[in-house]
Design a protein around this motif. Structure first.
Motif, mmCIF file in Angstrom:
data_model
loop_
_atom_site.group_PDB
_atom_site.id
_atom_site.type_symbol
_atom_site.label_atom_id
_atom_site.label_comp_id
_atom_site.label_asym_id
_atom_site.label_seq_id
_atom_site.Cartn_x
_atom_site.Cartn_y
_atom_site.Cartn_z
ATOM 1 N N SER A 3 0.820 -1.210 0.000
ATOM 2 C CA SER A 3 0.000 0.000 0.000
ATOM 3 C C SER A 3 0.857 1.264 0.000
ATOM 4 N N VAL A 4 2.141 1.115 0.336
ATOM 5 C CA VAL A 4 3.048 2.266 0.356
ATOM 6 C C VAL A 4 3.901 2.302 -0.904
ATOM 7 N N LEU A 5 4.501 1.176 -1.240
ATOM 8 C CA LEU A 5 5.327 1.070 -2.435
ATOM 9 C C LEU A 5 4.807 -0.046 -3.320
ATOM 10 N N ALA A 6 4.635 0.246 -4.584
ATOM 11 C CA ALA A 6 4.205 -0.786 -5.524
ATOM 12 C C ALA A 6 5.324 -1.802 -5.713
ATOM 13 N N GLU A 7 4.948 -3.010 -5.993
ATOM 14 C CA GLU A 7 5.945 -4.066 -6.195
ATOM 15 C C GLU A 7 6.846 -3.706 -7.360
ATOM 16 N N GLY A 8 8.146 -3.851 -7.156
ATOM 17 C CA GLY A 8 9.106 -3.552 -8.212
ATOM 18 C C GLY A 8 9.682 -2.155 -8.149
ATOM 19 N N VAL A 9 9.170 -1.309 -7.258
ATOM 20 C CA VAL A 9 9.704 0.049 -7.140
ATOM 21 C C VAL A 9 11.138 0.021 -6.619
ATOM 22 N N LEU A 10 11.384 -0.784 -5.587
ATOM 23 C CA LEU A 10 12.726 -0.932 -5.039
ATOM 24 C C LEU A 10 13.453 -2.072 -5.744
ATOM 25 N N PRO A 11 14.759 -1.926 -5.955
ATOM 26 C CA PRO A 11 15.517 -2.971 -6.667
ATOM 27 C C PRO A 11 15.707 -4.216 -5.814
ATOM 28 N N GLY A 12 15.993 -5.327 -6.485
ATOM 29 C CA GLY A 12 16.321 -6.566 -5.791
ATOM 30 C C GLY A 12 15.202 -7.575 -5.710
ATOM 31 N N GLY A 13 13.962 -7.100 -5.773
ATOM 32 C CA GLY A 13 12.821 -8.010 -5.752
ATOM 33 C C GLY A 13 12.727 -8.834 -4.480
ATOM 34 N N VAL A 14 12.261 -10.066 -4.632
ATOM 35 C CA VAL A 14 12.060 -10.960 -3.492
ATOM 36 C C VAL A 14 13.383 -11.270 -2.794
ATOM 37 N N ALA A 15 14.446 -11.401 -3.564
ATOM 38 C CA ALA A 15 15.755 -11.702 -2.957
ATOM 39 C C ALA A 15 16.165 -10.602 -1.994
ATOM 40 N N ALA A 16 15.974 -9.355 -2.393
ATOM 41 C CA ALA A 16 16.319 -8.228 -1.512
ATOM 42 C C ALA A 16 15.410 -8.184 -0.298
ATOM 43 N N ASP A 17 14.163 -8.643 -0.453
ATOM 44 C CA ASP A 17 13.275 -8.722 0.705
ATOM 45 C C ASP A 17 13.880 -9.603 1.784
ATOM 46 N N ILE A 18 14.677 -10.571 1.372
ATOM 47 C CA ILE A 18 15.302 -11.499 2.314
ATOM 48 C C ILE A 18 16.648 -10.975 2.791
ATOM 49 N N TRP A 19 17.517 -10.631 1.831
ATOM 50 C CA TRP A 19 18.883 -10.281 2.250
ATOM 51 C C TRP A 19 18.972 -8.966 3.015
ATOM 52 N N THR A 20 18.026 -8.060 2.826
ATOM 53 C CA THR A 20 18.118 -6.791 3.549
ATOM 54 C C THR A 20 17.916 -6.946 5.054
ATOM 55 N N PHE A 21 17.376 -8.098 5.484
ATOM 56 C CA PHE A 21 17.263 -8.356 6.921
ATOM 57 C C PHE A 21 18.649 -8.460 7.566
ATOM 58 N N VAL A 22 19.682 -8.669 6.742
ATOM 59 C CA VAL A 22 21.047 -8.794 7.262
ATOM 60 C C VAL A 22 21.980 -7.733 6.677
ATOM 61 N N THR A 23 21.843 -7.455 5.368
ATOM 62 C CA THR A 23 22.811 -6.571 4.715
ATOM 63 C C THR A 23 22.796 -5.149 5.263
ATOM 64 N N TYR A 24 21.667 -4.724 5.819
ATOM 65 C CA TYR A 24 21.619 -3.366 6.379
ATOM 66 C C TYR A 24 22.668 -3.170 7.474
ATOM 67 N N ALA A 25 23.061 -4.276 8.130
ATOM 68 C CA ALA A 25 24.020 -4.191 9.232
ATOM 69 C C ALA A 25 25.413 -3.797 8.759
ATOM 70 N N PHE A 26 25.676 -3.880 7.465
ATOM 71 C CA PHE A 26 26.998 -3.542 6.944
ATOM 72 C C PHE A 26 27.072 -2.108 6.431
ATOM 73 N N LEU A 27 25.945 -1.403 6.436
ATOM 74 C CA LEU A 27 25.901 -0.009 6.003
ATOM 75 C C LEU A 27 25.809 0.892 7.227
ATOM 76 N N HIS A 28 26.408 2.072 7.134
ATOM 77 C CA HIS A 28 26.375 3.000 8.263
ATOM 78 C C HIS A 28 26.180 4.423 7.771
ATOM 79 N N GLY A 29 25.689 5.259 8.686
ATOM 80 C CA GLY A 29 25.371 6.629 8.328
ATOM 81 C C GLY A 29 26.560 7.560 8.258
ATOM 82 N N GLY A 30 27.721 7.130 8.689
ATOM 83 C CA GLY A 30 28.917 7.969 8.655
ATOM 84 C C GLY A 30 30.033 7.302 9.432
ATOM 85 N N TRP A 31 31.174 7.986 9.490
ATOM 86 C CA TRP A 31 32.337 7.393 10.136
ATOM 87 C C TRP A 31 32.181 7.286 11.645
ATOM 88 N N THR A 32 31.482 8.225 12.237
ATOM 89 C CA THR A 32 31.229 8.125 13.679
ATOM 90 C C THR A 32 30.360 6.922 13.979
#
Length: 256
Positions: free
Chosen positions: A61-90
């Motif tokens: 209801s917020v984002l139509a399917e296919g708007v964000l890249p990665g599809g179903v696979a990204a729906d799964i891997w983002t539960f973990v991959t977000y932990a490797f990204l950070h907002g800055g050096w601090t």
């Protein structure tokens, strides 16, 4: 008198010896931050869209399917991959310091494979609780704080386990990783454990609405921290390779 070989081996083990898995995770997170600083803002946004955890991804209801890249696979891997990204050096620096402090003993106790599975499980738990409390939110969540919180909880399960198993030695803190951990219900009777947990929850609840970490808009994803911590506390026995019964040769009991 000759001491048991296994005990002698553990006595020589450096307390601050960083396991390779911690070093590799740190290098990967730092390298990703370098890349994100080096690429154009447009590519940076694409990286977030592909690997950050975005609750709106799971709400049609917020984002139509296919708007964000990665599809179903990204729906799964983002539960973990977000932990490797950070907002800055601090942000990445603080998380790595805490991972060094609490992830190191846990990694030494679990071993590489178990630790990586534990890291992924606690990161996913943090993302899961964040999803439940931020349904449909477009702001991406990033950072290793949920997994680091899981490491804090896991370390708490055995950091006082030496008492009652062995006489005090100068290297007792380092060797704690080899002692059997008490059941959770027993550990939660320890005033030090209760105090640590209480202070940890108070800090997360108190600063969860204002301190600069967790998600890209500057607020703290404190629900994710709690999810990682609780799952780390509860699922610790599933990953712990150390038996419940101490080896009398390795853990000489105190005379009572």
């Amino acid at each position: 008198m000759l001491e048991p070989p296994r005990l002698a081996e553990h006595r020589r083990e450096p307390i601050l010896n960083v396991p390779p898995v911690i070093t590799v995770l740190a290098v990967v997170m730092l390298a990703i931050q370098v890349v994100r600083d080096w690429v154009s803002p447009e590519i940076g946004v694409e990286i977030l869209a592909l690997f950050a955890f975005i609750p709106a991804r799971f709400d049609p209801s917020v984002l139509a399917e296919g708007v964000l890249p990665g599809g179903v696979a990204a729906d799964i891997w983002t539960f973990v991959t977000y932990a490797f990204l950070h907002g800055g050096w601090t942000h990445v620096g603080l998380n790595l310091l805490w991972m060094l402090a609490f992830g190191t003993p846990v990694a030494r106790r679990f071993g590489t494979v178990r630790f990586l599975l534990f890291f992924a499980a606690t990161a996913a738990a943090g993302a899961g609780l964040h999803l439940l409390t931020h349904e449909g939110e477009l702001v991406p969540m990033i950072g290793a704080s949920a997994a680091v919180s899981g490491c804090m909880a896991a370390a708490l399960r055995f950091m006082f386990a030496h008492e009652g198993h062995a006489v005090w030695r100068p290297d007792i803190v380092g060797n704690t990783v080899h002692y059997p951990a008490p059941p959770l219900i027993e550990a939660m009777r320890d005033r030090r454990v209760i105090g640590f947990v209480a202070v940890w929850f108070i800090i997360n609840l108190a600063f969860g609405v204002g301190a600069p970490a967790g998600i890209v808009d500057g607020s703290v994803a404190w629900e994710a921290h709690i999810g990682g911590f609780i799952v780390g506390l509860l699922l610790f026995p599933l990953f712990d390779p150390v038996g419940r019964t101490p080896d009398d040769q390795l853990f000489p009991r105190l005379d009572r």
